[in-house]
Each structure stands twice: as structure tokens, then as C-alpha cells.
Design an enzyme around this catalytic site. Structure first.
Site, PDB file in Angstrom:
ATOM      1  N   TYR A 158      30.287  31.713  76.101  1.00 29.32           N
ATOM      2  CA  TYR A 158      29.028  32.446  76.287  1.00 29.32           C
ATOM      3  C   TYR A 158      29.292  33.730  77.088  1.00 29.32           C
ATOM      4  CZ  TYR A 158      24.118  33.198  77.659  1.00 29.32           C
ATOM      5  OH  TYR A 158      22.872  33.731  77.868  1.00 29.32           O
ATOM      6  N   LYS A 196      28.653  37.468  75.669  1.00 31.42           N
ATOM      7  CA  LYS A 196      27.677  38.349  76.309  1.00 31.42           C
ATOM      8  C   LYS A 196      28.342  39.627  76.828  1.00 31.42           C
ATOM      9  CE  LYS A 196      23.679  36.354  75.780  1.00 31.42           C
ATOM     10  NZ  LYS A 196      22.789  36.880  74.738  1.00 31.42           N
TER      11      LYS A 196
HETATM   12  N1  LIG Z   1      16.969  32.031  79.883  1.00 29.64           N
HETATM   13  C1  LIG Z   1      17.920  32.586  80.604  1.00 29.64           C
HETATM   14  O1  LIG Z   1      18.134  32.226  81.782  1.00 29.64           O
HETATM   15  C2  LIG Z   1      18.748  33.707  80.008  1.00 29.64           C
HETATM   16  C3  LIG Z   1      19.529  34.477  80.890  1.00 29.64           C
HETATM   17  C4  LIG Z   1      20.294  35.510  80.376  1.00 29.64           C
HETATM   18  C5  LIG Z   1      20.274  35.771  79.015  1.00 29.64           C
HETATM   19  N2  LIG Z   1      19.526  35.014  78.177  1.00 29.64           N
HETATM   20  C6  LIG Z   1      19.552  35.337  76.753  1.00 29.64           C
HETATM   21  O2  LIG Z   1      18.237  35.606  76.312  1.00 29.64           O
HETATM   22  C7  LIG Z   1      18.158  35.377  74.907  1.00 29.64           C
HETATM   23  C8  LIG Z   1      16.905  34.566  74.604  1.00 29.64           C
HETATM   24  O3  LIG Z   1      17.029  33.288  75.202  1.00 29.64           O
HETATM   25  P1  LIG Z   1      15.783  32.522  75.870  1.00 29.64           P
HETATM   26  O4  LIG Z   1      16.102  32.327  77.293  1.00 29.64           O
HETATM   27  O5  LIG Z   1      14.516  33.165  75.495  1.00 29.64           O
HETATM   28  O6  LIG Z   1      15.959  31.099  75.165  1.00 29.64           O
HETATM   29  P2  LIG Z   1      14.978  30.245  74.190  1.00 29.64           P
HETATM   30  O7  LIG Z   1      13.624  30.178  74.763  1.00 29.64           O
HETATM   31  O8  LIG Z   1      15.725  28.988  73.946  1.00 29.64           O
HETATM   32  O9  LIG Z   1      14.919  31.126  72.869  1.00 29.64           O
HETATM   33  C9  LIG Z   1      16.032  31.257  72.030  1.00 29.64           C
HETATM   34  C10 LIG Z   1      15.583  31.830  70.714  1.00 29.64           C
HETATM   35  O10 LIG Z   1      16.752  32.046  69.892  1.00 29.64           O
HETATM   36  C11 LIG Z   1      16.565  31.365  68.644  1.00 29.64           C
HETATM   37  N3  LIG Z   1      17.828  30.887  68.094  1.00 29.64           N
HETATM   38  C12 LIG Z   1      18.767  30.132  68.690  1.00 29.64           C
HETATM   39  N4  LIG Z   1      19.754  29.857  67.823  1.00 29.64           N
HETATM   40  C13 LIG Z   1      19.425  30.461  66.653  1.00 29.64           C
HETATM   41  C14 LIG Z   1      20.025  30.529  65.369  1.00 29.64           C
HETATM   42  N5  LIG Z   1      21.185  29.901  65.102  1.00 29.64           N
HETATM   43  N6  LIG Z   1      19.394  31.215  64.398  1.00 29.64           N
HETATM   44  C15 LIG Z   1      18.203  31.810  64.624  1.00 29.64           C
HETATM   45  N7  LIG Z   1      17.585  31.802  65.821  1.00 29.64           N
HETATM   46  C16 LIG Z   1      18.187  31.116  66.826  1.00 29.64           C
HETATM   47  C17 LIG Z   1      15.640  30.201  68.974  1.00 29.64           C
HETATM   48  O11 LIG Z   1      15.030  29.759  67.750  1.00 29.64           O
HETATM   49  P3  LIG Z   1      14.433  28.238  67.637  1.00 29.64           P
HETATM   50  O12 LIG Z   1      13.238  28.227  68.554  1.00 29.64           O
HETATM   51  O13 LIG Z   1      14.050  28.109  66.221  1.00 29.64           O
HETATM   52  O14 LIG Z   1      15.531  27.335  68.077  1.00 29.64           O
HETATM   53  C18 LIG Z   1      14.669  30.876  69.944  1.00 29.64           C
HETATM   54  O15 LIG Z   1      13.706  31.609  69.227  1.00 29.64           O
HETATM   55  C19 LIG Z   1      19.457  34.688  74.504  1.00 29.64           C
HETATM   56  O16 LIG Z   1      20.310  35.614  73.891  1.00 29.64           O
HETATM   57  C20 LIG Z   1      20.034  34.228  75.827  1.00 29.64           C
HETATM   58  O17 LIG Z   1      21.432  34.148  75.768  1.00 29.64           O
HETATM   59  C21 LIG Z   1      18.744  33.984  78.642  1.00 29.64           C
END
Ligand SMILES: NC(=O)c1ccc[n+]([C@@H]2O[C@H](COP(=O)([O-])OP(=O)(O)OC[C@H]3O[C@@H](n4cnc5c(N)ncnc54)[C@H](OP(=O)(O)O)[C@@H]3O)[C@@H](O)[C@H]2O)c1
Length: 268
Positions: free
Chosen positions: A158, A162
Site C-alpha cells: 500500500y 501510494k
Molecule cells: N480512510 C483512510 O484513513 C484513508 C487514508 C488515506 C488514504 N485513503 C485513501 O482514500 C481512498 C478512498 O478510501 P476510503 O477511506 O473512502 O475507503 P472506503 O470508504 O472503503 O471506500 C473505498 C471505495 O473504493 C471502492 N473500491 C475498492 N476496491 C475497488 C475495486 N476493486 N473496484 C472498484 N472500486 C473499488 C469501494 O467500492 P465498494 O464500496 O463497492 O467496495 C469504495 O467505493 C482510497 O484510495 C484510500 O487508499 C484513505
């Protein structure tokens, strides 16, 4: 909030069914911009409900697309579904984590992560940029992570993916200056979404991790507000973490992140 309508055309938001992606979708739709929302096949109902809600609320066209962005033909399929709709705003956000000792992670999961976080956004951006450049109007947002700015043991894949996104976004910001296409990369720290739950982190650890977390709404707003202004942005706690890591030796920074991960998370 910045006026996003000048980017013309549709907004394409990956990972729009929840968390940061959903926040992006709500903020963009509120400006009357037509949206294409992409998420994984499992959440088709939720994605459709969100698209219907945004269309009714803001009088826009909203197309829900269930597409596994880890599939080798994800970009071709996505482009086919978009058809001739011009995309003016691309939000590369979809993602998931695969924490734990690298040597024990399933190779198939590692490959999926590489595709969702690197290959698909890279090729999707490559496919949609020429149209934006020709229209001299467009914007691309990349969602990286604090973990991409600081090498993190037990999050090796990851962290590396990133870091790829962090460099890609900033390089494109430089390359596209003056072209009419704005690029911004955001590296959030912990954000209140279901990300850690999906990663398989237990409830107690999640509560600890999310104690100082930002809201997804804030993260999306910060990125959109800085389009055309800064190459890279981060919420204050992530920015402070990345800065701190810059002023110590690499060895110390890696030891520090390793200790933090060991302290905060017990991977299943
Ligand atoms: N949350 C944190 O602490 C954090 C921190 C830094 C960066 N990020 C980044 O922020 C971004 C969004 O994450 P989030 O925190 O909002 O998480 P989340 O609520 O779990 O949302 C993830 C989204 O990505 C979609 N997704 C995952 N795998 C996929 C695939 N194979 N094909 C199509 N769609 C897919 C999911 O779709 P489904 O709902 O259909 O599974 C969901 O819509 C990510 O890139 C993550 O790495 C998050």
C-alpha cells in the site's frame, strides 16, 4: 467552494459508493455537474441509490457504474461505458488496504491492490487527458495517503502504491501547467471511513486509529479547493507527520512508523 463547472463535461469519480469518494460525489454534484460514479460490483444497490439521490437532489444526470477496477480490462470497460460523454473532472480515489507482514499477504490481493491503486488510475488518466487538453479545460485529482509519503512497514505494498500516486500526480501537475488542466494530489492521514474495517482491522484498533481522524467531507473539500493552486495538499495531521519524517534520518523514520503500526494495529 471553488467553481468546478469551468472544467466542462462530466465528473468521473472512482470509489464513489462510500467514504472519501462519496464525499467527492456529493460536493461535485451539488455544483450541478453530471457525474459517473464507479464502485465495486458488490455495492451495486448502494451506488444506484446514491446516483438516484444526487440526480433528484441536484437535477443532474448521474450514471452508476459497477466495475472492478482491479480487473485487467477495467480501463477498456470503463471507457466503453462512458461512451462519448466528455469527462472534465477525474477523481482517482478508489482503494483498499492489505496490511500485515508482506511475505504472508496473498499474491492475488497484492496484485489487485497494484491494479486498483496504480495501473488503473494511470491508464484511465492517460486515456482521458487528451480530451481535456484538447478542450483546454479539465481537472484530475489523485488520492494518495500519508503512508505513501512515509515508508511504512506492514503496509509495504500500500505504501509503495501510494508513493507511486504521489509522484505521478505531482509530475503531471508540473507537466500540465498552462494547459488548462489542473491536477492536485492529496495525501490524507486517517480518515473516518470504513477503509480500516474493509482492511480487516478490529474494532478496538479502529477506534484508536480514528481518534484524530479527519472527516471524508473535509478531505474531499481540501482537494477540490486546491485544484489549480497547489500540486499537493494534506490535512494538518498528515502534513505534520510527513514533515516530521523529513527532518529525521530515513532509518529513524521507518523505525518510527514501524513502532506506530505495531502499537496501533493488530492485523488479522
Ligand atoms: N480512510 C483512510 O484513513 C484513508 C487514508 C488515506 C488514504 N485513503 C485513501 O482514500 C481512498 C478512498 O478510501 P476510503 O477511506 O473512502 O475507503 P472506503 O470508504 O472503503 O471506500 C473505498 C471505495 O473504493 C471502492 N473500491 C475498492 N476496491 C475497488 C475495486 N476493486 N473496484 C472498484 N472500486 C473499488 C469501494 O467500492 P465498494 O464500496 O463497492 O467496495 C469504495 O467505493 C482510497 O484510495 C484510500 O487508499 C484513505
Amino acid at each position: 467552494m471553488k467553481n468546478l463547472t469551468r472544467y466542462n463535461g462530466w465528473a468521473l469519480i472512482t470509489g464513489a459508493s462510500s467514504g472519501i469518494g462519496e464525499a467527492f460525489a456529493r460536493q461535485i454534484a451539488a455544483q450541478g455537474i453530471d457525474c459517473i460514479l464507479i464502485a465495486l460490483e458488490s455495492d451495486a444497490t448502494k451506488l444506484e441509490a446514491l446516483a438516484a439521490e444526487l440526480a433528484a437532489q441536484h437535477g443532474i444526470a448521474c450514471l452508476p457504474l459497477t466495475q472492478d477496477l482491479a480487473a485487467p480490462d477495467a480501463v477498456e470497460k470503463t471507457l466503453a461505458a462512458i461512451g462519448d460523454r466528455p469527462v472534465g473532472l477525474l477523481i482517482n480515489n478508489a482503494g483498499f488496504g492489505v496490511g500485515g507482514a508482506f511475505a504472508t499477504r496473498p499474491p492475488s490481493k497484492i496484485e489487485q491492490l497494484l491494479h486498483v491503486h496504480c495501473r488503473t488510475p494511470l491508464l484511465l488518466t492517460r486515456a482521458l487527458l487528451p480530451g481535456m487538453i484538447a478542450r483546454r479545460a479539465g481537472a484530475v485529482v489523485f488520492v494518495s495517503s500519508l503512508i505513501g509519503a512515509t515508508p511504512t512497514p506492514f503496509e509495504a505494498t500500500y505504501s509503495a502504491c501510494k508513493a507511486f500516486i504521489l509522484n505521478l500526480g505531482q509530475a503531471l501537475w508540473g507537466e500540465l501547467r498552462g494547459s488548462g488542466v489542473d491536477v492536485v494530489t492529496i495525501y490524507p492521514g486517517a480518515t473516518r471511513t470504513r477503509f480500516f474495517e474493509v482492511e480487516g482491522i478490529g474494532e478496538k484498533d479502529r477506534r484508536r486509529l480514528l481518534r484524530l481522524a479527519a472527516s471524508p467531507d473535509y478531505v474531499a473539500r481540501l482537494a477540490l479547493r486546491n485544484l489549480g493552486r497547489k500540486p499537493v495538499v494534506a490535512p494538518p495531521q498528515a502534513w505534520a507527520g510527513a514533515m516530521l519524517a523529513r527532518f529525521v534520518t530515513r532509518r529513524f523514520a521507518i523505525r518510527m512508523t514501524q513502532c506506530l503500526v505495531r502499537l496501533l494495529v493488530h492485523y488479522r
